[in-house]
Design an enzyme around this catalytic site. Sequence first.
Site, PDB file in Angstrom:
ATOM      1  N   HIS A  21       0.846  -1.201   0.000  1.00 12.73           N
ATOM      2  CA  HIS A  21       0.000   0.000   0.000  1.00 12.73           C
ATOM      3  C   HIS A  21       0.879   1.248   0.000  1.00 12.73           C
ATOM      4  CE1 HIS A  21       0.547   0.885   4.264  1.00 12.73           C
ATOM      5  NE2 HIS A  21       0.066  -0.280   4.634  1.00 12.73           N
ATOM      6  N   HIS A  24       3.894   1.560   2.402  1.00 12.79           N
ATOM      7  CA  HIS A  24       5.090   0.796   2.003  1.00 12.79           C
ATOM      8  C   HIS A  24       5.796   1.491   0.844  1.00 12.79           C
ATOM      9  CE1 HIS A  24       2.196  -2.432   3.428  1.00 12.79           C
ATOM     10  NE2 HIS A  24       3.150  -2.429   4.336  1.00 12.79           N
ATOM     11  N   CYS A 129       1.168 -10.177  20.199  1.00 12.40           N
ATOM     12  CA  CYS A 129       0.255  -9.713  19.141  1.00 12.40           C
ATOM     13  C   CYS A 129       0.755 -10.282  17.819  1.00 12.40           C
ATOM     14  CB  CYS A 129       0.210  -8.186  19.070  1.00 12.40           C
ATOM     15  SG  CYS A 129      -0.706  -7.599  17.611  1.00 12.40           S
ATOM     16  N   CYS A 132       1.512  -7.669  15.111  1.00 14.47           N
ATOM     17  CA  CYS A 132       2.806  -6.986  15.287  1.00 14.47           C
ATOM     18  C   CYS A 132       3.944  -8.002  15.185  1.00 14.47           C
ATOM     19  CB  CYS A 132       2.945  -6.346  16.665  1.00 14.47           C
ATOM     20  SG  CYS A 132       1.908  -4.947  17.019  1.00 14.47           S
ATOM     21  N   CYS A 146      -4.119  -4.658  21.616  1.00 14.88           N
ATOM     22  CA  CYS A 146      -2.938  -4.031  21.006  1.00 14.88           C
ATOM     23  C   CYS A 146      -3.367  -2.662  20.477  1.00 14.88           C
ATOM     24  CB  CYS A 146      -2.422  -4.906  19.862  1.00 14.88           C
ATOM     25  SG  CYS A 146      -1.397  -3.992  18.689  1.00 14.88           S
ATOM     26  N   HIS A 149      -3.240  -2.586  16.416  1.00 18.81           N
ATOM     27  CA  HIS A 149      -4.133  -3.434  15.622  1.00 18.81           C
ATOM     28  C   HIS A 149      -5.525  -3.612  16.218  1.00 18.81           C
ATOM     29  CE1 HIS A 149      -0.038  -4.469  14.245  1.00 18.81           C
ATOM     30  NE2 HIS A 149      -0.633  -4.343  13.084  1.00 18.81           N
ATOM     31  N   LYS A 297      -4.295   5.590  10.958  1.00 20.90           N
ATOM     32  CA  LYS A 297      -3.144   5.009  10.261  1.00 20.90           C
ATOM     33  C   LYS A 297      -3.592   4.138   9.089  1.00 20.90           C
ATOM     34  CE  LYS A 297       0.733   1.940  10.402  1.00 20.90           C
ATOM     35  NZ  LYS A 297       1.193   0.630  10.776  1.00 20.90           N
ATOM     36  N   LYS A 300      -2.931  -2.438   6.617  1.00 24.03           N
ATOM     37  CA  LYS A 300      -3.599  -3.617   6.071  1.00 24.03           C
ATOM     38  C   LYS A 300      -4.666  -4.110   7.038  1.00 24.03           C
ATOM     39  CE  LYS A 300       0.619  -5.237   5.413  1.00 24.03           C
ATOM     40  NZ  LYS A 300       1.855  -5.908   4.995  1.00 24.03           N
TER      41      LYS A 300
END
Length: 492
Positions: A21, A24, A129, A132, A146, A149, A297, A300
């Site tokens: 995405h 990245h 997690c 992570c 977390c 996430h 943020k 994904k």
Amino acid sequence: MIDLTKFYVTTPIYYVNDKPHLGHFYTTLIADILARWHRLKGEEVFFLTGTDENSQKNVKAAEKAGKDVKQYVDEMASIWKKTWEKLNITFDDFIRTTEERHKIAVYEFLKRMIEKGDIYKGKYVGYYCVDCEAFLTKSDLVDGKCPIHKKEPILLEEENWFFAASKYKQALLEYIEKHPDFIQPEARKNEVLNYINTGFGDISISRQSQKWGIPFPNDPSQVVYVWFDALINYLSGIGFGYDEEKFKKFWPADVHLVGKDIIKFHCAIWPAMLMSAGLPLPKHVYAHGFWTVKGEKMSKSLGNVVDPVKLAEKYPLDAIRYFLIRQVPFGEDGDFSEEALVERLNNELADELGNLVNRVLTLAERFNVEIKGRPELEKELKLEEIDKHMEKFRVDLALAEIWNFVKACNRYINEKEVWKLKGEELSNALYNLLESLRILSILLYPFLPETAEKIRRMLGIEEGQSLNDCKFGEFKWKPKKGEILFKKIKAY
Ligand code: ME8
């Protein structure tokens, strides 16, 4: 200080549980810009990117896709690699952590740590997690979840191999103190110091419960913890354990580019691992901020991602590159919107750069005079400042400074009313403007490679100019107007 003869830049290796995405792309783009810049300086550059394949996230994604894990990671790694190629990323190598060369490097690395007496067997009990791929303490959790996430971690209890990282706590603190520009930007340093001072202990580096991964040496009942193997990609990608000459040439890395989410791994755990294995530390770790969408943020797992390939089907790739660099101070968070992208495309790329190139080439074609003169515009070119920014990885400030030069050229045309000039004055003005465009075609190349190449071709000059050629001089141009550089976009 940057080594004058080589430049080794890395991106994180990305998980392959989905395709790339915009976040990245951002990290990878910065690496590309730095790599291109250092190539322009005539340095030997190595730009490494790749994929992190031994993660449980990838196993889950393969299961979801109903595919064998190996087949799945092969297909996904190929998607990542092809995406970077499509997006004009000039990486020198693409490391995959399921490759044999990576395993060789991991084993060599572990052998050195074992010989040092830094690996022992122990029991791990704690939160983990999976998204992570990291351990969390109770204080990390927000409402039992977390914070990144927004998922509940699992409680893990296992007999694992441990790395006696706490042995290196003091040495790490001293290293950071003695190397003030190791962690950048400055604001991130405190976060790392705080972690080392309060949360840094021995680390479990193997997993008993998992099958997918690199088997632990001499203990095939466990696999190597994915972060531990992933960090070693920075060595396996340049020959560690199998091509000593190449490894010696490029290590230590000049800069690891990472997002702020993985700073602890790169600025505390990785350096401790390197100290244990008796290897020098990377010269710099630069942690940038997050791209957000409506303040959240881009990720994904949150499902709000922007696909850079789709974006590049809609807008020129160079406009996306330009936007990402200009929009946020490097290091800080930035909110993505197509509206803001279109605004920069119209106002800066089309109206400022596109217009400049178009005006100069129109004038040069209209007045077919001899082109020579005094370098008046040279004082507007802040080459040293630009280079200083690039040496500090501040691609945003460097591009802003290049843009000041674009603006200065436009001002020059307006103030001199070049279209009204005659004889020697006209010749002088055209000389200044064409030389400025030639220099811009060099300076812009790392940032806007396709545009820089178009400008070069319109000027009729040869390929292969370097940063050394960024000074006013004699030049044989054969200017010829080409297509419009950036078409304005009305609706998006
Ligand atoms: O963490 N904004 O991989 P990953 C900006 N495999 N950058 C972003 C971003 C965003 N919203 N989202 C992701 C991993 N990134 C590990 C790394 S390295 C030895 C192992 C970028 O696929 C940013 O660089 O989750 C971030 O650090 C990285 O992608 C995380 O990618």
